[in-house]
Scaffold this motif. Structure first.
Motif, PDB file in Angstrom:
ATOM      1  N   GLU A 197      51.875 -36.650 123.513  1.00  0.00           N
ATOM      2  CA  GLU A 197      52.581 -36.589 122.229  1.00  0.00           C
ATOM      3  C   GLU A 197      53.500 -37.796 122.031  1.00  0.00           C
ATOM      4  OE1 GLU A 197      52.574 -31.732 121.677  1.00  0.00           O
ATOM      5  OE2 GLU A 197      54.497 -32.772 121.742  1.00  0.00           O
ATOM      6  N   ALA A 246      47.644 -36.571 118.915  1.00  0.00           N
ATOM      7  CA  ALA A 246      47.800 -36.087 120.286  1.00  0.00           C
ATOM      8  C   ALA A 246      47.609 -34.589 120.246  1.00  0.00           C
ATOM      9  CB  ALA A 246      49.175 -36.430 120.831  1.00  0.00           C
ATOM     10  N   PHE A 247      46.879 -34.063 121.214  1.00  0.00           N
ATOM     11  CA  PHE A 247      46.700 -32.612 121.251  1.00  0.00           C
ATOM     12  C   PHE A 247      46.329 -32.155 122.654  1.00  0.00           C
ATOM     13  CE2 PHE A 247      42.013 -32.929 121.044  1.00  0.00           C
ATOM     14  CZ  PHE A 247      41.851 -34.173 120.455  1.00  0.00           C
ATOM     15  N   PRO A 248      46.669 -30.894 122.969  1.00  0.00           N
ATOM     16  CA  PRO A 248      46.276 -30.350 124.274  1.00  0.00           C
ATOM     17  C   PRO A 248      44.846 -29.846 124.208  1.00  0.00           C
ATOM     18  CG  PRO A 248      47.503 -28.711 123.035  1.00  0.00           C
ATOM     19  CD  PRO A 248      47.437 -29.947 122.169  1.00  0.00           C
ATOM     20  N   PHE A 289      42.798 -26.967 123.835  1.00  0.00           N
ATOM     21  CA  PHE A 289      43.272 -25.772 123.157  1.00  0.00           C
ATOM     22  C   PHE A 289      43.112 -24.525 124.022  1.00  0.00           C
ATOM     23  CE2 PHE A 289      41.689 -28.197 119.211  1.00  0.00           C
ATOM     24  CZ  PHE A 289      42.850 -28.944 119.179  1.00  0.00           C
ATOM     25  N   GLY A 290      44.044 -23.605 123.861  1.00  0.00           N
ATOM     26  CA  GLY A 290      43.920 -22.320 124.533  1.00  0.00           C
ATOM     27  C   GLY A 290      45.190 -21.915 125.239  1.00  0.00           C
ATOM     28  N   PRO A 291      45.124 -20.848 126.027  1.00  0.00           N
ATOM     29  CA  PRO A 291      46.319 -20.352 126.716  1.00  0.00           C
ATOM     30  C   PRO A 291      46.823 -21.371 127.742  1.00  0.00           C
ATOM     31  CG  PRO A 291      44.474 -18.790 126.876  1.00  0.00           C
ATOM     32  CD  PRO A 291      43.930 -20.056 126.350  1.00  0.00           C
ATOM     33  N   ARG A 333      38.009 -34.032 114.275  1.00  0.00           N
ATOM     34  CA  ARG A 333      38.768 -32.890 114.792  1.00  0.00           C
ATOM     35  C   ARG A 333      37.922 -32.226 115.851  1.00  0.00           C
ATOM     36  NH1 ARG A 333      44.134 -32.836 112.922  1.00  0.00           N
ATOM     37  NH2 ARG A 333      44.086 -33.815 110.901  1.00  0.00           N
ATOM     38  N   VAL A 376      41.614 -16.588 121.426  1.00  0.00           N
ATOM     39  CA  VAL A 376      42.803 -17.058 120.696  1.00  0.00           C
ATOM     40  C   VAL A 376      42.508 -18.343 119.912  1.00  0.00           C
ATOM     41  CG1 VAL A 376      44.354 -16.091 122.424  1.00  0.00           C
ATOM     42  CG2 VAL A 376      43.704 -18.506 122.591  1.00  0.00           C
ATOM     43  N   TRP A 377      41.280 -18.844 120.006  1.00  0.00           N
ATOM     44  CA  TRP A 377      40.967 -20.155 119.455  1.00  0.00           C
ATOM     45  C   TRP A 377      40.697 -20.097 117.944  1.00  0.00           C
ATOM     46  CZ3 TRP A 377      40.062 -18.740 124.422  1.00  0.00           C
ATOM     47  CH2 TRP A 377      40.376 -19.663 125.437  1.00  0.00           C
ATOM     48  N   PHE A 437      45.055 -24.508 116.196  1.00  0.00           N
ATOM     49  CA  PHE A 437      44.858 -25.560 117.194  1.00  0.00           C
ATOM     50  C   PHE A 437      44.414 -26.875 116.560  1.00  0.00           C
ATOM     51  CE2 PHE A 437      44.476 -21.814 120.021  1.00  0.00           C
ATOM     52  CZ  PHE A 437      45.504 -22.121 120.882  1.00  0.00           C
ATOM     53  N   TYR A 438      43.275 -26.878 115.862  1.00  0.00           N
ATOM     54  CA  TYR A 438      42.748 -28.128 115.296  1.00  0.00           C
ATOM     55  C   TYR A 438      43.783 -28.805 114.393  1.00  0.00           C
ATOM     56  CZ  TYR A 438      38.190 -26.726 116.994  1.00  0.00           C
ATOM     57  OH  TYR A 438      37.143 -26.372 117.802  1.00  0.00           O
ATOM     58  N   HIS A 446      48.232 -27.574 116.548  1.00  0.00           N
ATOM     59  CA  HIS A 446      48.669 -28.131 117.827  1.00  0.00           C
ATOM     60  C   HIS A 446      48.479 -29.643 117.932  1.00  0.00           C
ATOM     61  CE1 HIS A 446      49.148 -23.994 118.833  1.00  0.00           C
ATOM     62  NE2 HIS A 446      49.408 -24.231 120.096  1.00  0.00           N
TER      63      HIS A 446
END
Lengths: 190, 391
Positions: free
Chosen positions: A26, A41-43, A45-47, A69, B117-118, B170-171, B174
């Motif tokens: 980030e 910047a992004f992780p 995705f998820g828990p 994306r 959760v996505w 997320f897309y 986040h």
């Protein structure tokens, strides 16, 4: 300078939950955006789980808005924050031919090449040692930014100051110093 | 103008609610919406935002608290996602039927089971008929802008409806990306204070949302239908005003490289950006492909959709939700219905993909275009496919 510095650069960070890989990604994007570039910047995705292997991503483009994306599957650069991940995760998965591999390690080029072959440009630094000395903690995310910038000037080192100050407040200076020290100590092999 | 900064889209949505001078936030955290409400809680706790933050025990309570807040004329904001939106489902109908301008960001997410959760758009499709205005964002800038606009639209005396702002979980939520922030005084100029015309007041008691026997229920529903349909014109008016003030222009359906296109893709939300890149690539190979991006989901922009489709021969509709056992994805089904009475209409091919956080890449959009021409040739009964299923 290794990777081309125009057009799109895609970066993948490998760390463990809590080590700050997402934060580094980030901060780097924020620095690029402050320079007038386009960045995401992004992780992954998820828990989130502390200690588990995590992945984060940057896309930086100096010329045009980024219109994708999706996860980065074929990065130009891979950064490994935690040396123990090298045994657990295939960090070079999808890394482009002649791509850049930036690793926090005490090992030499020869030793790393024995494990990963000589297909990659390498940037090696003992970031854990630097972080312990400068921050008093083995948290290497900002330190590794210095290693990355030594190998590829995706942003100017000074451009990192504002995002780091914004994120870390009174411990920002130490983080900047750790980054600078890593910049000096990182060894790069084309 | 304001400042261009790198910020997570969730935080930008929260900042939009703050800059809109929201009075009340009632929300329950759920992935991937959490960062939005976390940031709002921080802003209220630190005193940067002069609002009441009501932490509640569930989404059903969140929306119920929003009803109470909106009905006294407080500017009201909440956010949710996936299962959370489903838990507030019955209260959503109450908000729209009572004409309460509640603004809600939805971080679009898949629905259980299996627990996931996505991101996808199953939650959005499940609340299609709740009577809310529903607007879809493609990127962080749009999420900020359209949230600010939502207050002005919903609170307009001619509208008085709740508004959902859909931003892909997320897309979008986040991702740190560049977003232009206007100055506070610019937002203040654009967004007048909320003047709810009939606030609940103990000194002037009225009954709202009362019991309605069969003799009046149909009339109440007709009034809602007329009102929601009529809101389209006013939505366009406010978007035009926003464009004048901030230089960013929004339309019910956005067109990208559609000139002379024989094949059109139609998407909703953030995947439109990936589709743009795919269209660029196909165009550079000489293929006549264009892209439509649906922004206004309710009220549905029939005229604009028909115009945008124009003379295309094939229309590919991407759904990120499934109408199980039905005629295809929900968007596919609606688009086909909207074009049914047209004398000349394209062959419409539906793909369901991108479910539960599965990416759709540029290459996969290209494959969809290729597959659509195969389907067009065979002309079989199967008019939609679940795309990219691992067999």
């Amino acid at each position: 300078m290794v990777v081309n510095n125009t057009g799109l650069i895609e970066i993948r960070w490998h760390g463990r939950g809590g080590q700050g890989a997402v934060t580094s990604a980030e901060l780097l994007a924020q620095a690029a955006i402050n320079e007038g570039k386009y960045a995401q910047a992004f992780p992954a995705f998820g828990p989130e789980r502390r200690g588990a292997p995590v992945v984060a991503f940057d896309r930086i483009d100096s010329e045009s808005p980024i219109r994708v994306r999706a996860e980065i599957r074929e990065p130009d650069v891979v950064i490994v924050l935690d040396p123990t991940l090298l045994r657990v995760v295939k960090v070079t998965a999808g890394l482009k031919n002649k791509g850049l591999l930036v690793i926090n390690t005490r090992k030499s080029f020869t030793e790393i090449e024995k494990d990963f072959g000589s297909n990659w440009k390498l940037a090696l630094v003992d970031a854990t040692k630097i972080a312990r000395e400068v921050l008093g903690l083995p948290i290497v995310n900002t330190t590794m930014l210095g290693a990355l910038l030594k190998a590829v000037g995706v942003v100017k080192t000074e451009s990192m100051f504002e995002p780091i100050n914004g994120r870390f407040g009174r411990i920002a200076e130490k983080n900047i110093n750790a980054m600078k020290k890593a910049f000096e100590e990182t060894l790069v092999k084309e | 103008m304001g400042k261009r900064i790198g910020i997570e889209v969730s935080l930008a949505i929260a900042e939009a609610a703050k800059m809109a001078n929201t009075d009340v936030v009632a929300a329950y955290p759920i992935t991937p919406q959490t960062h939005i409400v976390e940031h709002l809680a921080e802003l209220v706790a630190s005193g940067e935002m002069n609002a009441e933050y009501i932490p509640v025990e569930s989404e059903h309570s969140a929306m119920s608290a929003c009803l109470g807040s909106a009905v006294v004329g407080a500017r009201t904001f909440t956010a949710t996602a996936g299962q959370g939106l489903e838990l507030m489902h019955e209260v959503l109908y109450v908000a729209s039927a009572m004409r309460l301008p509640i603004i809600m960001a939805v971080a679009n997410r898949a629905l259980s089971s299996p627990l996931n959760v996505w991101g996808d758009q199953s939650d959005m499709m499940a609340v299609r008929d709740t009577g809310w205005i529903q607007i879809i964002c493609e990127n962080g800038q749009e999420a900020f802008d359209l949230t600010v606009c939502a207050f002005r639209i919903g609170e307009d005396r001619r509208v008085l409806l709740p508004v959902m702002i859909h931003a892909d979980g997320f897309y979008l939520t986040h991702v740190v990306e560049p977003i232009e922030f206007p100055k506070q005084e610019e937002v203040d100029r654009f967004l007048p204070p909320n003047q709810f015309p009939l606030p609940l007041d103990p000194d002037k008691p009225v009954t709202m949302g009362a019991f309605t026997p069969p003799v009046m229920y149909t009339e109440a529903k007709k009034a809602q239908e007329v009102n929601l349909r009529a809101s389209k014109k006013i939505i366009l008016e406010h978007w035009a005003e926003f464009g004048k003030a901030f230089g960013r222009h929004y339309h019910p359906i956005e067109q990208y490289r559609t000139e002379g296109a024989k094949t059109l893709l139609l998407t909703l939300g953030s995947f439109g950006e990936t589709a743009m890149t795919a269209v660029d690539k196909l165009r550079s190979e000489g293929k006549e492909v264009g892209l439509l991006k649906l922004r206004l989901w309710r009220p549905f922009p029939f005229e604009e959709v028909r115009q945008a489709v124009g003379n295309a021969e094939t229309l590919i509709v991407l759904d990120r939700a499934l109408s199980t056992g039905g005629p295809g994805g929900p968007v596919f089904s609606e688009i086909r219905s909207a074009l049914y009475s047209e004398k000349k209409r394209p062959r419409i091919v539906g793909f369901v993909a991108g479910l539960g956080g599965r990416d759709i890449t540029v290459a996969e959009f290209e494959k969809m275009v290729k597959r659509s021409s195969e389907l067009a040739k065979t002309g079989g009964e199967q008019e939609f496919e679940m795309f990219g299923v691992r067999e």
